[in-house]
Design an enzyme around this catalytic site. Structure first.
Site, mmCIF file in Angstrom:
data_model
loop_
_atom_site.group_PDB
_atom_site.id
_atom_site.type_symbol
_atom_site.label_atom_id
_atom_site.label_comp_id
_atom_site.label_asym_id
_atom_site.label_seq_id
_atom_site.Cartn_x
_atom_site.Cartn_y
_atom_site.Cartn_z
ATOM 1 N N ASP A 1 -26.184 31.573 -21.398
ATOM 2 C CA ASP A 1 -26.843 32.505 -22.310
ATOM 3 C C ASP A 1 -27.406 33.698 -21.537
ATOM 4 O OD1 ASP A 1 -27.983 33.603 -24.516
ATOM 5 O OD2 ASP A 1 -29.278 31.892 -24.994
ATOM 6 N N ASP A 2 -26.982 34.892 -21.909
ATOM 7 C CA ASP A 2 -27.522 36.141 -21.324
ATOM 8 C C ASP A 2 -27.270 36.273 -19.819
ATOM 9 O OD1 ASP A 2 -28.520 36.461 -23.877
ATOM 10 O OD2 ASP A 2 -30.598 36.775 -23.296
ATOM 11 N N CYS B 1 -26.164 36.840 -29.217
ATOM 12 C CA CYS B 1 -25.882 35.402 -29.223
ATOM 13 C C CYS B 1 -25.030 34.897 -30.382
ATOM 14 C CB CYS B 1 -27.190 34.605 -29.255
ATOM 15 S SG CYS B 1 -28.320 35.003 -27.930
ATOM 16 N N ARG C 1 -21.179 33.574 -30.181
ATOM 17 C CA ARG C 1 -20.916 32.124 -30.240
ATOM 18 C C ARG C 1 -19.951 31.776 -31.372
ATOM 19 N NH1 ARG C 1 -24.713 29.524 -26.752
ATOM 20 N NH2 ARG C 1 -25.437 31.340 -25.595
ATOM 21 N N LYS D 1 -27.171 25.014 -26.714
ATOM 22 C CA LYS D 1 -27.470 25.975 -27.781
ATOM 23 C C LYS D 1 -26.303 26.129 -28.753
ATOM 24 C CE LYS D 1 -28.279 30.957 -28.079
ATOM 25 N NZ LYS D 1 -29.035 32.078 -27.473
ATOM 26 N N HIS E 1 -26.583 27.871 -32.408
ATOM 27 C CA HIS E 1 -26.877 29.237 -32.859
ATOM 28 C C HIS E 1 -25.834 29.879 -33.775
ATOM 29 C CE1 HIS E 1 -29.555 32.911 -31.741
ATOM 30 N NE2 HIS E 1 -29.718 32.462 -32.969
ATOM 31 N N SER F 1 -31.796 30.046 -29.982
ATOM 32 C CA SER F 1 -32.283 30.377 -28.640
ATOM 33 C C SER F 1 -33.592 29.651 -28.350
ATOM 34 C CB SER F 1 -32.532 31.881 -28.508
ATOM 35 O OG SER F 1 -31.388 32.595 -28.897
ATOM 36 N N HIS G 1 -31.566 32.554 -20.784
ATOM 37 C CA HIS G 1 -32.278 33.347 -21.798
ATOM 38 C C HIS G 1 -33.783 33.262 -21.505
ATOM 39 C CE1 HIS G 1 -33.575 34.648 -25.811
ATOM 40 N NE2 HIS G 1 -32.314 34.906 -26.123
ATOM 41 N N ASP H 1 -22.340 34.454 -22.970
ATOM 42 C CA ASP H 1 -22.220 34.945 -24.353
ATOM 43 C C ASP H 1 -22.421 36.441 -24.509
ATOM 44 O OD1 ASP H 1 -25.013 34.952 -23.979
ATOM 45 O OD2 ASP H 1 -25.425 34.249 -26.012
ATOM 46 N N ASN H 2 -23.191 37.019 -23.607
ATOM 47 C CA ASN H 2 -23.425 38.474 -23.665
ATOM 48 C C ASN H 2 -24.043 38.895 -22.339
ATOM 49 O OD1 ASN H 2 -25.807 37.293 -25.844
ATOM 50 N ND2 ASN H 2 -26.528 38.281 -23.989
ATOM 51 N N LYS I 1 -27.377 43.491 -22.513
ATOM 52 C CA LYS I 1 -27.383 42.824 -23.817
ATOM 53 C C LYS I 1 -27.757 43.789 -24.954
ATOM 54 C CE LYS I 1 -29.729 39.024 -26.175
ATOM 55 N NZ LYS I 1 -30.568 37.828 -26.022
HETATM 56 CA CA LIG Z 1 -27.329 35.402 -25.529
#
Ligand SMILES: [Ca+2]
Length: 468
Positions: A33-34, A72, A76, A125, A127, A150, A216, A268-269, A289
């Site tokens: 994540d991130d 996110c 996803r 996660k 989401h 998140s 994240h 994811d980003n 992001k």
């Molecule tokens: Ca994310």
């Protein structure tokens, strides 16, 4: 000569089906994540990531690999289904109790794997909808342990920072994420589950989706890893995530599954840059992001399967997270549902076949239903829009989130091959490219919408209808 040809033909005829039957390739998809492109050492980062270094040495780095969206939930939804998020009707980040979710009629990668009898699990996660009907058990997963959004989201806003996020087992809430210690423990907990799942299914094919809440904000770092790097909490969080990857790969090694398991690592980003005041980050990309610049969508990606994927190599051709589902389906020999998807089978790229090129003629980047950029294997056209920079204004929203400076972006054409940082607009020098990408954008508008209205190919997400 003729006999040799006949023998070769017979060999191909009989060996292919036999090979396919034996080759029950396990799939491990690790989704961070991130995590930004330049955050890990194999992509130029400074934070030590010994396990990812090794994974890159034992696999193939993808240096131009994009998520569908710089946020996110849409990102996803896309990786899970192989379709652009704009097509799925998941345009924005879903908060707790959101009235929409990934439609159960969409086919996820877990459902694809189930068709071939795979054991499936997600730890981490989700989401893409937190109501029971949208949780992983209704989307092809046998097991779920994690947070349905998140680690800074939750129904209880009275709890600062962690917001009372719900830790879920199967489709039941088992714990509230209401303090820092629990947040710190998440990576280790998910890793433990992942290792147990692999051990339990060592004799049958499996699909493991390890979707860490890390990295994240608020950064959660296990006690063993606090202060492990000189890059602050963020660096420690990346370092612990790297450890987790190492634990998974070591388990595969120990159980002699490594060569029959495809390990995919991506994010994811892009990086939430403003939250990294206490940590180092390295990136040559523009922004992070939430933006459609490369910093928002280019992901550090590795495919590894020793014996099958050439080790220590790189692919610089463009590919995307949406390609994972059709590629995995082709590898395991599973048919796809009739749902239209945008991802492509990129086996030639991951296997390093000579002359393999990007399968995407053009690729759109939608944000909140609006097409903000379209690219091909070399050029990227960005449409005029206002965006949120990584620079905080110092003010805070009523929900407690920092408010960022917003700036205007004009129409610009960037040559990603020679200007990865998107610094120099070259539309005046390349009117033909400009025209071609504008035409491509018009085509995407017709399918998926133009920001004023959704296109006819945008599907309905799952919707929760309130009982009267
Ligand atoms: Ca994310």
């Amino acid at each position: 000569m003729m006999l040799r040809k006949i023998l070769a033909f017979l060999f191909i005829l009989f060996s292919v089906p036999l090979f396919a039957a034996e080759e029950q390739t396990n799939i491990v998809l690790i989704f961070i994540d991130d995590l930004g492109y330049g955050d890990i050492a194999p992509f130029g980062g400074s934070i030590p990531t010994p396990n990812l270094d090794k994974l890159a040495q034992q696999g193939r780095r993808f240096t131009d690999f994009a998520s569908s969206c710089p946020y996110c939930s849409p990102s996803r939804a896309a990786i899970l289904t192989g379709a652009l998020h704009a097509r799925l009707g998941i345009h924005n980040v879903l908060m707790a109790n959101a009235p929409i979710g990934l439609n159960p009629s969409e086919e996820t990668i877990a459902e694809v794997a189930k068709k071939k009898g795979y054991a499936t699990a997600i730890f981490g996660k989700w989401h893409v909808g937190d109501r029971k009907e949208w949780l992983p058990l209704n989307q092809g997963f046998d097991e779920y342990y994690g947070i349905p959004y998140s680690n800074d989201i939750g129904p209880d806003r009275s709890i600062p920072l962690y917001h009372g996020g719900l830790i879920t087992e199967g489709d039941e809430t088992v714990e509230i994420l209401d303090d820092a210690a629990k947040n710190d423990a998440l990576t280790a907990r998910y890793t433990e589950r992942a290792v147990q799942f692999i051990e339990k299914n060592k004799d049958k094919p499996f699909f493991l989706y390890l979707a860490h809440n890390a990295v994240h904000t608020p950064f959660g770092v296990g006690d063993k890893f606090k202060g492990a790097t000189k890059y602050g909490k963020f660096g420690d969080d990346v370092f612990e995530t790297d450890w987790s990857v190492g634990e998974v790969v070591k388990t595969l090694d120990r159980l002699n599954l490594r060569r029959k398991t495809l390990v995919i690592f991506t994010s994811d980003n892009g990086p939430a840059l403003a939250g990294r005041k206490d940590g180092g980050y390295d990136t040559t990309l523009r922004e992070g992001k939430g933006t459609v610049f490369e910093g928002g969508v280019r992901e550090p990606t590795i495919f590894s399967q020793p014996g099958t994927i050439p080790e220590g190599t790189s692919a610089n051709q463009f590919a995307a997270t949406i390609d994972i589902l059709p590629t995995v389906a082709a590898i395991i020999g599973a048919p796809l549902s009739g749902n239209k998807i945008d991802g492509k089978d990129i086996r030639p790229l991951i296997y390093g076949e000579e002359g393999a090129v990007s399968q995407h003629e053009t690729y759109p980047i939608y944000l909140s239903g609006q097409l903000l950029a379209v690219r091909d294997s070399r050029w990227k056209l960005i449409f005029p829009h206002e965006y949120r920079t990584s620079e905080p204004t110092g003010n805070v929203s009523p929900e407690g989130y920092p408010i960022h400076k917003r700036v205007k972006q004009e129409l610009a054409l960037y040559d990603l091959q020679n200007d990865i940082g998107e610094t120099k607009d070259v539309k005046a020098e390349h009117p033909d490219v400009l025209k071609r990408l504008q035409n491509a954008a018009d085509n995407w508008h017709k399918q998926l919408g133009d920001g004023k209205q959704f296109g006819p190919e945008v599907r309905e997400p799952g919707r929760h209808i309130k009982k009267k």
